[in-house]
Write a protein that holds these residues in place. Structure first.
Motif: not given
Length: 392
Positions: A245-265
Motif C-alpha cells: 500500500y506504500r503506507r502503514t499505521r502512522p503511529t505506534l500508539e495502539g500497536v502491541d507488536g509486529f508481524g512479518s506476513d510473508w517470512p519465506l519471501l
C-alpha cells in the motif's frame, strides 16, 4: 549452574549495560535480547504474494480480488507434505533470525506437522485460517481439526487459536462462533486482519459488541488509527503494508507488536527493524519492546528462558547486519554457534532450502511464470515518506 553475560542487553525493550543472569552454563556475548523477537503474524505457506512491480493497492480487499497470483494457493495448502515443509522452513528461518515466538496462520495440520518435525522450535501460536469462501475451511471444520491435533502439543511451547481471515470474508455468525470456540480453550486467541486500508473497528463492534470478550482478540495490520474495542490487541505489519500500500499505521500508539506476513519471501520481524526504525524515528526502546515482549503479551504467551544472543553490537542488529549466534527457547538451546540445534543447518542453508521449496511449489502448482518478489531494500527506500515517517 552458570551465567549468561553480555556487554549490552535489551530486556523487555529496555537497553541496559552489563547484563548478567543465571543460565545452565557460562556464556558471554556482546548483545542479548530478552526475550527474543516475536513475529506476531506470518503466512507460512505463502510463496507468491501476487505482487506487481509498480502496483499499489488501496486496501486488503482490493488486493485479494485483483492480485495476479502465479501459483494455485489452494493446491499448495492442500499438499500436506509440501505445505508442512514450507512451514518448517519458515520456523527454522525464524529461529536463525532471532524470533523465539511466531504466530502462524494458514493450514493448521501443515503448520503443526512442520513444527513437530523440527528438533529445535520457536514457541508457536497456531491460528488456522477460516473463511466463508470456497477452498477454505469453516470454523466447524477447524474445530474438528483442533480436537484431533491439540493433544500433540503437550510441552507448553505451542497453543492453538483460530484466525478469521477478515470481517469481509466471514459471516457474522462465523466470527461469533470462532470467538465462542476460543473461549472454551483457556488463554486462546482469535486473530483477524482488521482495518487493512479501510476503517473496520465499528463493524467489529456491530458483530461482537464492545467487549470485553471471553477470549483474546488479536487484530493484524490495524493501519487505520481508530479506537479498538476493549481487550483487542494490535499487531502491525509495516513491511508488507509498505510493499502493498506504500503506507502503514502512522503511529505506534495502539500497536502491541509486529508481524512479518510473508517470512519465506521477506524474512521475519527481526530483519525488518531497519525499516521500522526509519518509519518511527526516536522511538527505539518502544520499538524494541513491541518487537519482543510486546508480541508475547499480545498472545498471552510464556517467555521464561527465551533469548537471542549476538557476537555483535546493538547497532549492527538494528541495521540488519547481524544474526544471533545463540538462541534459547524455554531454556533449551535452539541455535548454537549460528546453527540450528539438532540439525546443524546454517542460515544460508535454510535460505537455500526455502528457494528450493518455492521452486518446487511453482513447478507443481504454478502457471509457468515466476512471481514478482521485490527487492526489499529498494521497496523500503521508495515507500518511505520524504520526512522519514510512514505515509498515512
Amino acid at each position: 549452574m552458570g551465567f549468561i553475560e553480555s556487554d549490552v542487553a535489551v530486556v523487555y525493550g529496555r537497553i541496559v549495560e552489563g547484563f548478567r543472569a543465571p543460565y545452565k552454563e557460562d556464556l558471554y556475548f556482546k548483545t542479548v535480547v530478552v526475550p527474543g523477537f516475536s513475529d506476531g503474524h506470518m503466512h507460512t505457506q505463502v510463496v507468491d504474494a501476487g505482487l506487481a512491480p509498480s502496483r499499489v493497492w488501496s486496501n486488503s480487499y482490493e488486493w485479494l480480488e485483483t492480485r495476479l497470483l502465479r501459483v494455485d494457493e489452494a493446491a499448495v495448502r492442500s499438499d500436506l507434505d509440501l505445505s508442512s515443509r514450507l512451514a518448517a522452513a519458515a520456523f527454522s528461518r525464524s529461529l536463525l533470525e532471532g524470533a523465539t515466538l511466531v504466530a502462524a496462520t494458514g493450514r493448521l495440520s501443515a503448520n503443526v506437522r512442520g513444527w513437530l518435525s523440527l528438533p529445535a522450535r520457536p514457541r508457536a501460536i497456531f491460528l488456522p485460517t477460516v473463511m466463508d469462501r470456497a477452498g477454505w475451511p469453516s470454523v466447524g471444520e477447524v474445530e474438528v481439526e483442533i480436537e484431533r491435533l491439540e493433544g500433540l502439543l503437550r510441552d507448553g511451547l505451542a497453543k492453538i487459536g483460530v484466525f478469521v481471515h477478515s470481517l469481509g470474508t466471514a459471516r457474522p455468525e462465523s466470527i461469533r462462533r470462532a470467538l465462542q470456540a476460543a473461549a472454551r480453550r483457556r488463554r486462546s486467541i482469535v486473530g483477524m486482519h482488521l482495518s487493512e486500508g479501510v476503517p473496520e473497528s465499528g463493524r467489529l463492534v456491530e458483530v461482537l459488541g464492545r467487549g470485553p470478550y471471553p477470549a483474546r482478540i488479536v487484530a493484524v495490520h490495524c493501519m487505520e488509527v481508530e479506537d479498538l474495542p476493549t481487550g483487542v490487541r494490535c499487531i502491525s505489519c509495516p513491511a508488507s503494508n509498505q510493499i502493498l500500500y506504500r503506507r502503514t499505521r502512522p503511529t505506534l500508539e495502539g500497536v502491541d507488536g509486529f508481524g512479518s506476513d510473508w517470512p519465506l519471501l521477506i524474512g521475519t520481524v527481526a530483519r525488518h527493524l531497519p525499516l521500522i526504525n526509519r518509519l518511527y524515528p526516536g522511538r527505539l526502546q518502544e520499538i524494541l519492546y513491541k518487537a519482543t515482549i510486546g508480541g508475547y503479551r499480545a498472545y498471552l504467551a510464556l517467555h521464561d528462558g527465551d533469548f537471542a544472543a549476538y557476537d555483535a553490537g546493538l547497532e549492527d542488529i538494528l541495521a540488519g547486519r547481524a544474526l544471533p549466534v545463540w538462541v534459547s527457547v524455554a531454556g533449551r538451546p535452539a541455535v548454537v554457534e549460528g546453527r540450528l540445534a539438532g540439525s546443524g543447518y546454517s542460515y544460508p542453508e535454510v535460505l537455500t532450502r526455502i528457494r528450493e521449496l518455492i521452486r518446487e511449489a511453482l513447478e507443481k502448482y504454478g502457471d509457468g511464470s515466476k512471481p514478482y518478489v521485490p527487492d526489499i531494500e529498494g521497496v523500503y527506500e521508495a515507500s518511505l515518506a520524504p520526512e522519514g515517517g510512514p505515509r498515512s
